[in-house]
Design a protein around this motif. Sequence first.
Motif, short mmCIF file in Angstrom:
data_model
loop_
_atom_site.label_atom_id
_atom_site.label_comp_id
_atom_site.label_asym_id
_atom_site.label_seq_id
_atom_site.Cartn_x
_atom_site.Cartn_y
_atom_site.Cartn_z
N TYR A 58 -18.57 9.89 -32.52
CA TYR A 58 -17.70 8.81 -31.76
C TYR A 58 -18.44 8.22 -30.76
O TYR A 58 -19.54 8.61 -30.08
N PRO A 59 -18.02 7.09 -30.06
CA PRO A 59 -18.65 6.47 -29.07
C PRO A 59 -18.63 7.46 -27.73
O PRO A 59 -17.43 8.02 -27.80
N ASP A 60 -19.53 7.37 -26.95
CA ASP A 60 -19.55 8.06 -25.75
C ASP A 60 -18.46 7.65 -25.04
O ASP A 60 -18.40 6.24 -24.34
N ALA A 65 -15.54 3.87 -21.42
CA ALA A 65 -14.33 3.42 -20.30
C ALA A 65 -14.98 2.38 -19.59
O ALA A 65 -14.17 1.73 -18.91
N GLN A 66 -16.34 2.22 -19.22
CA GLN A 66 -16.78 1.30 -18.30
C GLN A 66 -16.88 0.20 -18.97
O GLN A 66 -16.59 -0.95 -18.19
N ASP A 67 -17.20 -0.11 -20.39
CA ASP A 67 -17.44 -1.37 -20.78
C ASP A 67 -16.33 -1.78 -21.88
O ASP A 67 -16.21 -3.10 -22.25
N HIS A 139 -1.45 4.94 -20.56
CA HIS A 139 -2.21 4.87 -19.52
C HIS A 139 -3.61 4.53 -19.98
O HIS A 139 -4.32 5.44 -20.59
N THR A 140 -4.13 3.61 -19.13
CA THR A 140 -5.58 3.24 -19.58
C THR A 140 -6.43 4.19 -18.60
O THR A 140 -6.33 4.33 -17.67
N VAL A 141 -7.67 4.36 -19.28
CA VAL A 141 -8.76 5.11 -18.54
C VAL A 141 -9.57 4.33 -17.75
O VAL A 141 -9.98 3.10 -18.09
N THR A 142 -9.72 4.72 -16.46
CA THR A 142 -10.67 3.84 -15.67
C THR A 142 -11.88 4.78 -15.43
O THR A 142 -13.07 4.07 -15.48
N THR A 143 -12.08 5.95 -15.61
CA THR A 143 -13.24 6.52 -15.33
C THR A 143 -13.15 7.99 -16.29
O THR A 143 -12.10 8.60 -16.04
#
Length: 338
Positions: A58-60, A65-67, A139-143
Motif C-alpha cells: 500500500y502507499p506509505d 498524509a503529507q501529499d 476525520h482527515t489525517v494531518t500527520t
Amino acid sequence: MQDSRTPDETDLRLVHALQATPRATWHEVGRALDIDPATAARRWQGLTDAGFARVTAYPDVRLWAQDHCNAFIELDLEPTARAHAVEVLSRLPQVVSIAVISSGRDLFLTVLTPDLPTLSRLVLHDLHRLPGLRGTRTHTVTTVYGEGNHWRLGALEPQRRAQPDRHIPSTASRPVWKQHHRDVLRALDDGRRPAAEIAAGAGKSGSTVRRWLNEMVDGRLLSLRCEVAQSITGWPVSATFRARVPPDELDRTGVALTELPEVRLCAAVTGADNLVLTLWLRSLGDIQRVEAELARRLPALTLTDRAVTLRAVKRMGCLLDESGRITDVVPIDPWASC
C-alpha cells in the motif's frame, strides 16, 4: 483453502522475520532463522494457505498524509443494513480497512484518496448511497506518527531483529507517483509477488519492474507489511482511542506513543479530538492498564473516547473472516473510480 493447523514457534519467527523484511529471499530468511530455505518457503505457503499471514502492499501512509489524503470515517447504520454495507465497502479499493466497533458507532473505515475532492465525492455521494445509512463523521489525517508496518510480533531474539527505519525522505529527494508505479501497486495483491511475474502480466521486462519496485520502496512511496491473523499474535483485543492534546504538545506526544508496544497506529487528525490511536492488547483489562500508563507518562494527553473492535472485516486490503484469518485481498488503489 484454510486448515486447522496451529502455527508453531518457527512459524511465528518466520512471520516476524518477514515483518522486518517482507520481500526477503528464502535464502535470506533461512539464514536469519537457521532453517533450510525450502523449509521457510514451505512453511510460509502453509501460513498463507491457512489465512494466518500475507504480505500486503500500500502507499506509505505517512508520506501519503503529507501529499494526498488519509481519513478515518465513522458510519452509523440501521442494524439490518450493516451486512450489506460491509459487503459493498469491503470491495472498494480506496477503503483500506474496516472494523465493526463499539461505543456508539457501527463501522470505522480507513480511507486513502488522492485529494480532498475525491474524498468528498466518496463520502457525500458513494457512502451516502448505502441503504440504511444514518450518518457519517469524517476525520482527515494531518500527520501519521506510526502505523502497523512497524509493529512486530516479538518472536525473534533481540539480536535477530531488524530495527525499523523511520526516516522520511525530504521533499526535494522524494519521488512522485507515476502511472507505472500505480500499475505495480495494483499488481501487488501479494506483496511478495516476484518482479518477473508482474512484468509478464504487464508486458515489461523483469529488470524494468525490479527498478520500479526499488524506486517505490527506497523512495518510500510503497509500504510492505507482513499482515498476520490477530488470533495467533498473543494480542487478540483491538481498541481505538481518541484523545485531545494541546497543539504545541502534539508532535512530541505522537512520537512518544509510537514507542509503546501496544500502539499499532498513531495519527493526528482534524477536529476537537486531534489524535487517534489503534492498539492491540492482550486482554480487555489491558485497556485500563494502558489508560493509567498514558496518564502517568503523557500528562498533556486527555483520552476522550475508547472503542473496542468487535470484528475486523478488512485490514490494509486483506479481507478477514470472523476468526480474523485472511480470506482474500482487494488490492489498494486510491485512484480507482468508485
